[in-house]
Design an enzyme around this catalytic site. Structure first.
Site, mmCIF file in Angstrom:
data_model
loop_
_atom_site.group_PDB
_atom_site.id
_atom_site.type_symbol
_atom_site.label_atom_id
_atom_site.label_comp_id
_atom_site.label_asym_id
_atom_site.label_seq_id
_atom_site.Cartn_x
_atom_site.Cartn_y
_atom_site.Cartn_z
ATOM 1 C CD GLU A 139 15.303 -15.023 26.171
ATOM 2 O OE1 GLU A 139 15.113 -16.233 25.937
ATOM 3 O OE2 GLU A 139 16.216 -14.760 26.764
ATOM 4 C CD GLU A 188 7.505 -29.831 24.345
ATOM 5 O OE1 GLU A 188 7.342 -29.106 23.017
ATOM 6 O OE2 GLU A 188 8.655 -30.046 24.328
ATOM 7 C CB SER A 222 15.340 -35.487 23.670
ATOM 8 O OG SER A 222 15.549 -34.234 23.897
ATOM 9 C CD GLN A 279 8.877 -32.366 20.261
ATOM 10 O OE1 GLN A 279 9.459 -32.331 21.119
ATOM 11 N NE2 GLN A 279 8.070 -31.304 19.997
ATOM 12 N N GLY A 280 11.322 -34.863 16.082
ATOM 13 C CA GLY A 280 12.260 -34.039 15.192
ATOM 14 C C GLY A 280 11.498 -32.716 14.413
ATOM 15 C CB SER A 333 14.604 -28.057 17.016
ATOM 16 O OG SER A 333 13.741 -27.967 18.120
#
Ligand code: FAD
Length: 378
Positions: free
Chosen positions: A362, A242, A159, A124-125, A127
């Protein structure tokens, strides 16, 4: 809410338990990410051969058409059998379901089979160095080139990229459009020299994730998913998937870790220590709360057709409790829990990332504040 399994669910669980009883994944390799990944890939091949690789997928795509509860049972039972998550977890949980919603028939025919069999691993690209929580700020761009696209940019924390054949890439295709609107979702072939994978070493010593440097990588038009300029919506489908199901695997793992820590404490006579006993008791309560909140989330999906914000609550509580558990292990085991390469040493270090991956604490708190408590936006 009734947590009793129906006859069909019980039959599903029993059939899976029987299969797991004769398909022991073998001992977990404790050292090195490569042998660990190979172990998971091998186990996925066996799941595939037994028809268990993706029970939640529809039958026509090689799944079992499992209900949400059955899917939860599947992950709980994997965890209970101390079996690993399939190697291609990103393809099975994110990529495949995204293709089922947004992909064309040709794309489904081409990609779904090799995801199931672990023949083609997916990563999964999403970020980037300046776009994590605020994903729509991403800068990787794709420009038209004949009947395809040329992609240039940098991704980070990807990952399993070192094993992947395909990468789900979100890139900017219209620099003039609003932040969320100029994005397109692509499937990028990792096997081309324009894609460089550089491992990032984590504090556990492993390289689970990587940086991707993409310098004019070619993507055919047929590998656009969901249409040009529609990338944000397609990415949301991926992100919604996810946590589905995975939460049940993770909470069973936490239960096992806690049970093991209780055994360690008992073996050292520490259950008579009020402070330790109190901390273990508090963690027992938290583990049960996470499990029941996960089931409550499932009931919400069954009733309203989509996950409610409770999913954020479960992930936040799970990562928090896991970090406390790993920390408590250092009090129970003392210096032994700090030895590099030991099981508890690994847990202590790896647990730090739990409150970052899949949405930071957060961000999850913001979601709970706004959507569960109805507080004004920060
Ligand atoms: C083990 C691991 C595996 C990962 N695997 C992948 C992967 O395969 N593919 C992929 O694309 N990504 C992956 N990620 C990346 C992950 O999704 C991001 O790290 C995460 O979304 C946070 O983004 P960031 O690291 O850029 O932090 P930032 O978004 O820069 O956040 C930095 C800090 O600011 C806080 N913050 C940011 N915005 C707000 C706000 N609005 N309100 C309050 N606080 C805020 C955050 O909580 C955090 O503490 C992985 C991460 C980890 C740890």
């Amino acid at each position: 809410m009734d947590l009793t399994f129906s006859e069909r669910e019980t039959a599903f669980r029993d059939e899976l338990r029987e299969w797991l009883a004769v398909n022991d994944p073998g001992p977990e390799p404790l050292h090195g990410f490569d042998p660990h990944f190979a172990w998971r890939r091998d186990f996925q091949r066996r799941l595939y051969a037994g028809g268990w690789a993706a029970p939640h997928w529809p039958r026509e795509h090689g799944g079992r058409g499992a209900t949400l509860t059955e899917s939860a049972i599947f992950f709980e039972e994997l965890g209970r059998a101390r079996a690993p998550l399939p190697a291609n977890v990103l393809g099975l949980l994110l990529g495949g379901p995204t293709l089922m919603v947004w992909g064309t028939e040709e794309q489904r025919d081409r990609f779904l089979g090799p995801i199931l069999s672990a023949e083609e691993i997916w990563c999964q690209g999403f970020s980037e160095p300046q776009a994590g929580s605020d994903l729509a700020a991403l800068k990787t761009r794709a420009v038209r080139d004949g009947d395809g696209w040329l992609v240039t940019g940098q991704k980070v924390w990807t990952s399993a990229a070192q094993y992947a054949k395909w990468c789900m890439v979100v890139a900017r295709t219209d620099a003039e459009a609003e932040k969320h609107k100029g994005l397109t979702y692509f499937l990028m072939d990792m096997e081309q020299p324009e894609v460089q994978v550089r491992p990032l070493r984590q504090m556990t010593g492993e390289s689970e994730f990587n940086e991707l440097f993409i310098e004019g990588a070619r993507i055919a038009d047929e590998n656009v998913i969901g249409g040009v300029g529609n990338g944000w919506k397609v990415a949301l489908t991926t992100l919604m998937n996810e946590r589905a199901g995975l939460g049940f695997f993770l909470q069973v793992r936490m239960r096992q870790l806690l049970d093991d820590l209780i055994d360690e404490a008992a073996a050292r006579g520490l259950l008579d220590d009020d402070v330790i006993a109190d901390a273990l008791g508090a963690l027992h309560v938290k583990t049960e709360v996470v499990r029941l909140t996960a089931y409550r989330g499932l009931a919400a999906v069954e009733r309203y057709g989509q996950p409610g914000p409770e999913g954020s609550l479960t992930k936040w509580m799970w990562s928090d409790a896991n970090q406390q558990l790993a920390q408590l292990a250092t009090r129970v085991l003392g210096a032994e829990a700090l030895v590099a390469g030991s099981r508890w040493g690994y847990e202590l270090l790896r647990a730090r990332g739990y409150s970052i991956e899949g949405g930071t604490t957060e961000i999850l708190k913001n979601i709970v504040a706004e959507r569960v408590l109805g507080l004004p936006r920060g």
